[in-house]
Design an enzyme around this catalytic site. Structure first.
Site, PDB file in Angstrom:
ATOM      1  N   LYS A   1     -33.238  77.475  17.160  1.00  0.00           N
ATOM      2  CA  LYS A   1     -33.641  76.688  15.981  1.00  0.00           C
ATOM      3  C   LYS A   1     -34.712  75.672  16.355  1.00  0.00           C
TER       4      LYS A   1
ATOM      5  N   GLU B   1     -40.435  51.190  16.970  1.00  0.00           N
ATOM      6  CA  GLU B   1     -40.419  49.725  16.848  1.00  0.00           C
ATOM      7  C   GLU B   1     -40.127  49.280  15.417  1.00  0.00           C
TER       8      GLU B   1
ATOM      9  N   TYR C   1     -27.431  71.338   6.692  1.00  0.00           N
ATOM     10  CA  TYR C   1     -28.135  71.429   7.975  1.00  0.00           C
ATOM     11  C   TYR C   1     -28.876  72.777   8.131  1.00  0.00           C
TER      12      TYR C   1
ATOM     13  N   CYS D   1     -28.696  75.676  18.077  1.00  0.00           N
ATOM     14  CA  CYS D   1     -29.616  74.585  18.454  1.00  0.00           C
ATOM     15  C   CYS D   1     -30.887  75.064  19.154  1.00  0.00           C
TER      16      CYS D   1
ATOM     17  N   CYS E   1     -24.705  77.562  20.153  1.00  0.00           N
ATOM     18  CA  CYS E   1     -25.847  76.670  20.387  1.00  0.00           C
ATOM     19  C   CYS E   1     -26.990  77.391  21.089  1.00  0.00           C
TER      20      CYS E   1
ATOM     21  N   GLU F   1     -32.936  73.301   7.725  1.00  0.00           N
ATOM     22  CA  GLU F   1     -33.692  73.499   8.978  1.00  0.00           C
ATOM     23  C   GLU F   1     -34.405  74.856   8.969  1.00  0.00           C
TER      24      GLU F   1
ATOM     25  N   HIS G   1     -45.373  48.932  21.129  1.00  0.00           N
ATOM     26  CA  HIS G   1     -46.379  49.059  20.081  1.00  0.00           C
ATOM     27  C   HIS G   1     -47.494  49.985  20.522  1.00  0.00           C
TER      28      HIS G   1
HETATM   29  P1  FAD Z   1     -19.363  78.087  20.259  1.00  0.00           P
HETATM   30  O1  FAD Z   1     -20.577  77.560  20.897  1.00  0.00           O
HETATM   31  O2  FAD Z   1     -19.527  78.749  18.951  1.00  0.00           O
HETATM   32  O3  FAD Z   1     -18.699  79.108  21.325  1.00  0.00           O
HETATM   33  C1  FAD Z   1     -17.582  79.895  21.020  1.00  0.00           C
HETATM   34  C2  FAD Z   1     -17.637  81.165  21.859  1.00  0.00           C
HETATM   35  O4  FAD Z   1     -16.371  81.808  21.821  1.00  0.00           O
HETATM   36  C3  FAD Z   1     -18.638  82.179  21.327  1.00  0.00           C
HETATM   37  O5  FAD Z   1     -19.434  82.685  22.373  1.00  0.00           O
HETATM   38  C4  FAD Z   1     -17.764  83.298  20.746  1.00  0.00           C
HETATM   39  O6  FAD Z   1     -18.377  84.545  20.766  1.00  0.00           O
HETATM   40  C5  FAD Z   1     -16.570  83.221  21.689  1.00  0.00           C
HETATM   41  N1  FAD Z   1     -15.333  83.798  21.141  1.00  0.00           N
HETATM   42  C6  FAD Z   1     -14.840  83.718  19.884  1.00  0.00           C
HETATM   43  N2  FAD Z   1     -13.657  84.333  19.797  1.00  0.00           N
HETATM   44  C7  FAD Z   1     -13.398  84.828  21.033  1.00  0.00           C
HETATM   45  C8  FAD Z   1     -12.307  85.561  21.585  1.00  0.00           C
HETATM   46  N3  FAD Z   1     -11.246  85.873  20.844  1.00  0.00           N
HETATM   47  N4  FAD Z   1     -12.369  85.926  22.890  1.00  0.00           N
HETATM   48  C9  FAD Z   1     -13.435  85.589  23.660  1.00  0.00           C
HETATM   49  N5  FAD Z   1     -14.484  84.891  23.195  1.00  0.00           N
HETATM   50  C10 FAD Z   1     -14.457  84.506  21.894  1.00  0.00           C
HETATM   51  N6  FAD Z   1     -25.409  71.354  17.165  1.00  0.00           N
HETATM   52  C11 FAD Z   1     -26.147  70.352  17.683  1.00  0.00           C
HETATM   53  O7  FAD Z   1     -25.584  69.460  18.321  1.00  0.00           O
HETATM   54  N7  FAD Z   1     -27.509  70.310  17.538  1.00  0.00           N
HETATM   55  C12 FAD Z   1     -28.179  71.259  16.859  1.00  0.00           C
HETATM   56  O8  FAD Z   1     -29.408  71.186  16.743  1.00  0.00           O
HETATM   57  C13 FAD Z   1     -27.444  72.328  16.302  1.00  0.00           C
HETATM   58  N8  FAD Z   1     -28.075  73.313  15.651  1.00  0.00           N
HETATM   59  C14 FAD Z   1     -27.354  74.344  15.136  1.00  0.00           C
HETATM   60  C15 FAD Z   1     -28.033  75.337  14.446  1.00  0.00           C
HETATM   61  C16 FAD Z   1     -27.343  76.386  13.881  1.00  0.00           C
HETATM   62  C17 FAD Z   1     -28.094  77.468  13.144  1.00  0.00           C
HETATM   63  C18 FAD Z   1     -25.925  76.451  14.025  1.00  0.00           C
HETATM   64  C19 FAD Z   1     -25.156  77.594  13.435  1.00  0.00           C
HETATM   65  C20 FAD Z   1     -25.236  75.473  14.718  1.00  0.00           C
HETATM   66  C21 FAD Z   1     -25.946  74.407  15.274  1.00  0.00           C
HETATM   67  N9  FAD Z   1     -25.307  73.377  15.960  1.00  0.00           N
HETATM   68  C22 FAD Z   1     -26.034  72.343  16.473  1.00  0.00           C
HETATM   69  C23 FAD Z   1     -23.844  73.385  16.144  1.00  0.00           C
HETATM   70  C24 FAD Z   1     -23.453  73.876  17.552  1.00  0.00           C
HETATM   71  O9  FAD Z   1     -24.078  75.108  17.819  1.00  0.00           O
HETATM   72  C25 FAD Z   1     -21.939  74.031  17.629  1.00  0.00           C
HETATM   73  O10 FAD Z   1     -21.334  72.825  17.210  1.00  0.00           O
HETATM   74  C26 FAD Z   1     -21.468  74.355  19.051  1.00  0.00           C
HETATM   75  O11 FAD Z   1     -22.045  75.528  19.527  1.00  0.00           O
HETATM   76  C27 FAD Z   1     -19.937  74.479  19.070  1.00  0.00           C
HETATM   77  O12 FAD Z   1     -19.502  74.805  20.364  1.00  0.00           O
HETATM   78  P2  FAD Z   1     -18.079  75.490  20.587  1.00  0.00           P
HETATM   79  O13 FAD Z   1     -17.867  75.510  22.057  1.00  0.00           O
HETATM   80  O14 FAD Z   1     -17.062  74.876  19.735  1.00  0.00           O
HETATM   81  O15 FAD Z   1     -18.256  76.977  20.052  1.00  0.00           O
HETATM   82  P1  NDP Z   2     -22.315  72.983   5.699  1.00  0.00           P
HETATM   83  O1  NDP Z   2     -20.876  73.237   5.533  1.00  0.00           O
HETATM   84  O2  NDP Z   2     -22.779  71.689   6.233  1.00  0.00           O
HETATM   85  O3  NDP Z   2     -23.045  73.212   4.282  1.00  0.00           O
HETATM   86  C1  NDP Z   2     -22.856  74.331   3.483  1.00  0.00           C
HETATM   87  C2  NDP Z   2     -23.881  74.354   2.355  1.00  0.00           C
HETATM   88  O4  NDP Z   2     -23.738  75.551   1.609  1.00  0.00           O
HETATM   89  C3  NDP Z   2     -23.728  73.216   1.369  1.00  0.00           C
HETATM   90  O5  NDP Z   2     -25.002  72.841   0.900  1.00  0.00           O
HETATM   91  C4  NDP Z   2     -22.879  73.853   0.249  1.00  0.00           C
HETATM   92  O6  NDP Z   2     -23.095  73.274  -0.995  1.00  0.00           O
HETATM   93  C5  NDP Z   2     -23.455  75.258   0.242  1.00  0.00           C
HETATM   94  N1  NDP Z   2     -22.515  76.264  -0.248  1.00  0.00           N
HETATM   95  C6  NDP Z   2     -21.263  76.514   0.190  1.00  0.00           C
HETATM   96  N2  NDP Z   2     -20.736  77.566  -0.471  1.00  0.00           N
HETATM   97  C7  NDP Z   2     -21.679  77.994  -1.334  1.00  0.00           C
HETATM   98  C8  NDP Z   2     -21.727  79.043  -2.284  1.00  0.00           C
HETATM   99  N3  NDP Z   2     -20.688  79.871  -2.460  1.00  0.00           N
HETATM  100  N4  NDP Z   2     -22.859  79.206  -3.010  1.00  0.00           N
HETATM  101  C9  NDP Z   2     -23.913  78.383  -2.832  1.00  0.00           C
HETATM  102  N5  NDP Z   2     -23.932  77.363  -1.946  1.00  0.00           N
HETATM  103  C10 NDP Z   2     -22.819  77.169  -1.209  1.00  0.00           C
HETATM  104  O7  NDP Z   2     -22.822  74.197   6.574  1.00  0.00           O
HETATM  105  P2  NDP Z   2     -24.059  74.513   7.490  1.00  0.00           P
HETATM  106  O8  NDP Z   2     -23.920  75.963   7.705  1.00  0.00           O
HETATM  107  O9  NDP Z   2     -25.351  74.004   6.962  1.00  0.00           O
HETATM  108  O10 NDP Z   2     -23.740  73.744   8.848  1.00  0.00           O
HETATM  109  C11 NDP Z   2     -22.506  73.921   9.541  1.00  0.00           C
HETATM  110  C12 NDP Z   2     -22.378  72.913  10.646  1.00  0.00           C
HETATM  111  O11 NDP Z   2     -23.207  73.293  11.744  1.00  0.00           O
HETATM  112  C13 NDP Z   2     -22.850  71.512  10.263  1.00  0.00           C
HETATM  113  O12 NDP Z   2     -21.785  70.760   9.724  1.00  0.00           O
HETATM  114  C14 NDP Z   2     -23.348  70.945  11.549  1.00  0.00           C
HETATM  115  O13 NDP Z   2     -22.372  70.153  12.170  1.00  0.00           O
HETATM  116  C15 NDP Z   2     -23.679  72.145  12.414  1.00  0.00           C
HETATM  117  N6  NDP Z   2     -25.141  72.192  12.555  1.00  0.00           N
HETATM  118  C16 NDP Z   2     -25.770  71.169  13.219  1.00  0.00           C
HETATM  119  C17 NDP Z   2     -27.146  71.127  13.287  1.00  0.00           C
HETATM  120  C18 NDP Z   2     -27.818  69.983  13.969  1.00  0.00           C
HETATM  121  O14 NDP Z   2     -27.169  69.244  14.681  1.00  0.00           O
HETATM  122  N7  NDP Z   2     -29.116  69.780  13.779  1.00  0.00           N
HETATM  123  C19 NDP Z   2     -27.956  72.165  12.695  1.00  0.00           C
HETATM  124  C20 NDP Z   2     -27.210  73.203  12.033  1.00  0.00           C
HETATM  125  C21 NDP Z   2     -25.839  73.193  11.975  1.00  0.00           C
HETATM  126  P3  NDP Z   2     -22.139  72.097  -1.602  1.00  0.00           P
HETATM  127  O15 NDP Z   2     -22.673  70.813  -1.048  1.00  0.00           O
HETATM  128  O16 NDP Z   2     -22.335  72.258  -3.061  1.00  0.00           O
HETATM  129  O17 NDP Z   2     -20.745  72.394  -1.152  1.00  0.00           O
END
Ligand code: FAD
Ligand code: NDP
Length: 486
Positions: free
Chosen positions: A61, A467, A196, A58, A53, A200, A462
Site C-alpha cells: 500500500k 513546527e 482506511y 501496509c 502487512c 487509501e 523552520h
Molecule cells: P496478520 O498479519 O494478518 O497475520 C496472520 C497470519 O496468520 C497470516 O499470514 C495468515 O495467513 C496466517 N493464518 C491464518 N490462519 C492460519 C492457520 N489456521 N494456520 C496457519 N496460519 C494461519 N497497519 C498499519 O499499522 N499500517 C498500515 O499502513 C496498514 N495498512 C494496511 C493496509 C491494508 C490494505 C490492510 C488490509 C491492513 C493494513 N494494516 C496496516 C493493518 C495490518 O496489516 C494488520 O493490523 C496486521 O498485519 C495484523 O497482524 P496480525 O499478526 O494480527 O495478523
Molecule cells: P473498516 O471496518 O475500518 O471500514 C469499513 C468501511 O466499509 C466503512 O466505511 C463501512 O461503512 C463500509 N461498509 C461496511 N459494510 C458495508 C456494506 N455492506 N456496504 C457498503 N459499505 C460498507 O475497514 P477497513 O477495511 O477500511 O480497515 C480495516 C482495518 O485495517 C482498519 O480498522 C485499520 O486498523 C486497518 N488498516 C490500517 C491502515 C493504516 O494504518 N494506514 C490502512 C488500512 C487498514 P460504515 O461507516 O457505514 O459502517
C-alpha cells in the site's frame, strides 16, 4: 495420534504479531514453533510468509501510495522550473507491481531466514487446535502431523469481508488481498467502503491515473475526526476521485468482457454503471473459523474475534491471542508486534509489562496524509463535555506549495485537543504532507503527558509543516483557523 515435536511456545500465524512473538521467545531460549499458511483469496491470490502487512497491507500500500505521489510530482516539477517533464506519460502497472512484488518476496525470504537463525521451527501448514496443548498441522497435500506445546499463541489476523446482499459477490469483485497482486491494471475502478482501506486504495489508484469512484454508505472514516475526514474528501475530489455518497450496491453482473455492471441505490433512486474492477473494502473479520476454537472452549464474540484478558490470555489459560484476531484491539501492525514481544517477555523473560493501547498513533495514507493520536473532537466532546476541553486549530499551507500552482490552498489542517484544567494534550490531528513521519515524534510527547505549554515552549524547526503544531494559538469557536504569514 503421534506427536512429531514438542515446544515451549507454538505460534499459529506468521504475520506481524506472530513473527514478533516467536522471535522474541526464541531469544530467551524457548523451543519455538510457528505455522503460517495462506488460504488463497476467492480470486485465487496467495502470498508468502509475513502476514497481511507485508504481503497485502501496509508495505505494498505504502509503495503504491508513493508511486502515486511520484506521479503528482511531475506537475510540481513543471512549476519548479523543470523543462523536460512528460505530463502525458501513462503509468505502467506491470512495472510497478513487479517492483513491489520483488520487494515483498525479499521480505518473505528474510522472514524465513530470521526464523531459521533464531531456531524457530517453521511450518508452512494450516494449523488447527486439537487439544489445549496439541496443534494439528495440515500441509497443502492434506498430510497431517501433530505437535505439542506448553503455551500456544493464536495470531491469525483477519481477512476482508464482503457485502452479503449480492449473490456470488466473491467471484465478481476483488479485495485488498488481490489488488496488490493484480497482473494487469485495474482500469476504471469502483471501490465500495469509505474507511482506511477504501480511501487509501482509492487515493493511489486515482493518483496512478485510473478512473476511480468510491461508494460511501454513510460517512467517511467513521471514528475519526469528521472535520478532517471532510477535508480529505475535498482534497480527493479536487484530485479527481468521484464519490458516490449514501449509496449501496445492490447487484453486480459480469458481462462477456469481464466488465462489471454495478447497480446501486442512492437516496431511493437506482443507478447503474460499468466498471473494469470492483474493489470491496467493507471491513475485515478475524480469520478464526477453521481453528476449532469452540471445541477447545475458547470464547469468541459474534464476529469471530477472540475474547482475551488484558494479558492476552484466552479463556483457556495456556492459550494466548494477539493482533487483529482479538476483540477490541487496534488493527495495526505496530500494536500487534509490540503485543507479541511483550507477551514473550512475560512468558519467557520473567517480565511483567503489559501492552498499553492508550495514545496509539496512526496514519491514513490518503493522497494528503492524515495522522492522529488520541481523541477526535467528537470523542473528546462525548467523553468530557465541551466545557472541559479546548481545541486549537490551524489551516495552513506548506511553504513548498507556494511554488506550485497545483495544490489546494486550504487543504492542510492541524487540531490539538487539550484538557482545560490540566492543559494536557489528549488529541492531535494533522492533515498534510508526511503525516506519518511528523506525528510519530509527537506521539512520544503526548504519551508522556505533554501539555500545551510544553509544546509552546518547544522551539520549532523552520520552515517545516511540523513546527505548525508548536505554534497553535487559534481556538476553535473563537478564532479563525486560517494561518497568515510565517
Ligand atoms: P496478520 O498479519 O494478518 O497475520 C496472520 C497470519 O496468520 C497470516 O499470514 C495468515 O495467513 C496466517 N493464518 C491464518 N490462519 C492460519 C492457520 N489456521 N494456520 C496457519 N496460519 C494461519 N497497519 C498499519 O499499522 N499500517 C498500515 O499502513 C496498514 N495498512 C494496511 C493496509 C491494508 C490494505 C490492510 C488490509 C491492513 C493494513 N494494516 C496496516 C493493518 C495490518 O496489516 C494488520 O493490523 C496486521 O498485519 C495484523 O497482524 P496480525 O499478526 O494480527 O495478523
Ligand atoms: P473498516 O471496518 O475500518 O471500514 C469499513 C468501511 O466499509 C466503512 O466505511 C463501512 O461503512 C463500509 N461498509 C461496511 N459494510 C458495508 C456494506 N455492506 N456496504 C457498503 N459499505 C460498507 O475497514 P477497513 O477495511 O477500511 O480497515 C480495516 C482495518 O485495517 C482498519 O480498522 C485499520 O486498523 C486497518 N488498516 C490500517 C491502515 C493504516 O494504518 N494506514 C490502512 C488500512 C487498514 P460504515 O461507516 O457505514 O459502517
Amino acid at each position: 495420534m503421534q506427536i512429531t515435536q514438542e515446544f515451549d511456545f507454538f505460534v499459529i500465524g506468521g504475520g506481524s504479531g506472530g513473527l514478533a512473538a516467536a522471535k522474541q521467545a526464541a531469544i530467551y531460549g524457548a523451543r519455538v514453533g510457528l505455522a503460517d499458511f495462506v488460504k488463497p483469496s476467492p480470486q485465487g491470490t496467495k502470498w508468502g510468509l509475513g502476514g497481511t502487512c507485508v504481503n497485502v497491507g501496509c508495505i505494498p500500500k505504502k509503495l503504491m501510495h508513493f508511486a502515486a505521489l511520484a506521479g503528482e510530482l511531475r506537475k510540481d516539477q513543471v512549476e519548479a522550473g523543470w523543462i523536460h517533464t512528460n505530463l502525458q506519460g501513462k503509468h505502467d502497472w506491470i512495472k510497478m507491481t513487479e517492483n513491489v512484488q520483488n520487494h515483498i518476496k525479499k521480505l518473505n525470504f528474510q522472514y524465513k531466514n530470521q526464523l531459521n537463525k533464531k531456531e524457530v521451527k517453521y511450518y508452512n501448514k494450516l494449523a488447527e487446535l486439537e487439544k489445549s496443548n496439541i496443534v494439528k498441522l495440515i500441509d497443502k497435500e492434506g498430510g497431517i502431523e501433530y505437535v505439542k506445546s506448553k503455551f500456544i499463541l493464536i495470531a491469525v489476523g483477519g481477512r476482508p469481508t464482503y457485502p452479503e446482499n449480492i449473490p456470488e459477490i466473491e467471484k465478481k469483485v476483488i479485495t485488498s488481498d488481490d489488488l496488490f497482486w493484480l497482473p494487469n491494471s485495474p482500469g476504471k475502478t469502483l471501490i465500495v467502503g469509505a474507511s482506511y482501506v477504501a480511501l487509501e486504495c482509492g487515493g493511489f489508484l486515482n493518483g496512478l491515473g485510473y478512473d476511480t469512484s468510491i461508494m460511501v454508505r454513510s460517512i467517511l472514516l467513521r471514528g475519526f475526526d469528521q472535520q478532517i475526514a471532510s477535508k480529505i474528501e475535498d482534497y480527493m475530489l479536487e484530485s479527481g476521485v468521484k464519490f458516490i455518497k449514501e449509496a449501496i450496491p445492490i447487484n453486480i453482473e459480469l458481462n462477456e468482457n469481464n466488465k462489471k455492471l454495478v447497480t446501486w441505490t442512492q437516496k431511493g433512486v437506482q443507478h447503474s454503471e460499468i466498471f473494469d474492477t470492483v474493489l470491496v473494502a467493507t471491513g475485515r473479520k478475524s480469520d478464526t473459523n477453521k481453528l476449532n476454537l469452540e471445541k477447545i472452549g475458547i470464547k469468541i464474540n459474534k464476529n469471530g474475534k477472540i475474547i482475551c484478558t488484558i494479558d492476552d490470555r484466552t479463556s483457556i489459560p495456556n492459550i494466548y491471542a494477539i493482533g487483529d484476531c482479538v476483540e477490541g484491539r487496534p488493527e495495526l501492525t505496530p500494536t500487534a508486534i509490540k503485543c507479541g514481544q511483550l507477551l514473550a517477555n512475560r512468558l519467557f523473560g520473567g517480565q511483567k509489562k503489559m501492552m498499553c493501547y492508550q495514545f496509539v498513533p496512526t496514519t491514513i495514507y490518503t493522497p494528503l496524509e492524515y495522522g492522529c493520536i488520541g481523541y477526535s473532537e467528537e470523542e473528546a466532546i462525548n467523553k468530557f463535555t465541551q466545557n472541559e476541553i479546548i481545541i486549537y486549530h490551524s489551516i495552513f499551507k506548506p511553504l513548498e506549495w507556494n511554488l506550485l500552482d497545483s495544490h489546494y490552498a486550504q487543504a492542510c489542517m492541524i487540531k490539538l485537543i487539550i484538557m482545560k484544567q490540566t492543559r494536557r494534550i489528549i488529541g492531535l490531528h494533522y492533515l498534510g504532507p508526511n503525516a506519518g513521519e511528523i506525528v510519530q515524534g509527537y506521539a512520544i510527547a503526548i504519551k508522556l503527558g505533554a501539555t500545551k505549554e510544553q509544546f509552546d515552549a518547544t522551539i520549532g524547526i523552520h520552515p517545516t509543516c511540523s513546527e505548525e503544531i508548536l505554534t497553535l494559538s487559534a481556538i476553535k469557536g473563537i478564532d479563525n483557523p486560517q494561518k497568515e504569514g510565517c
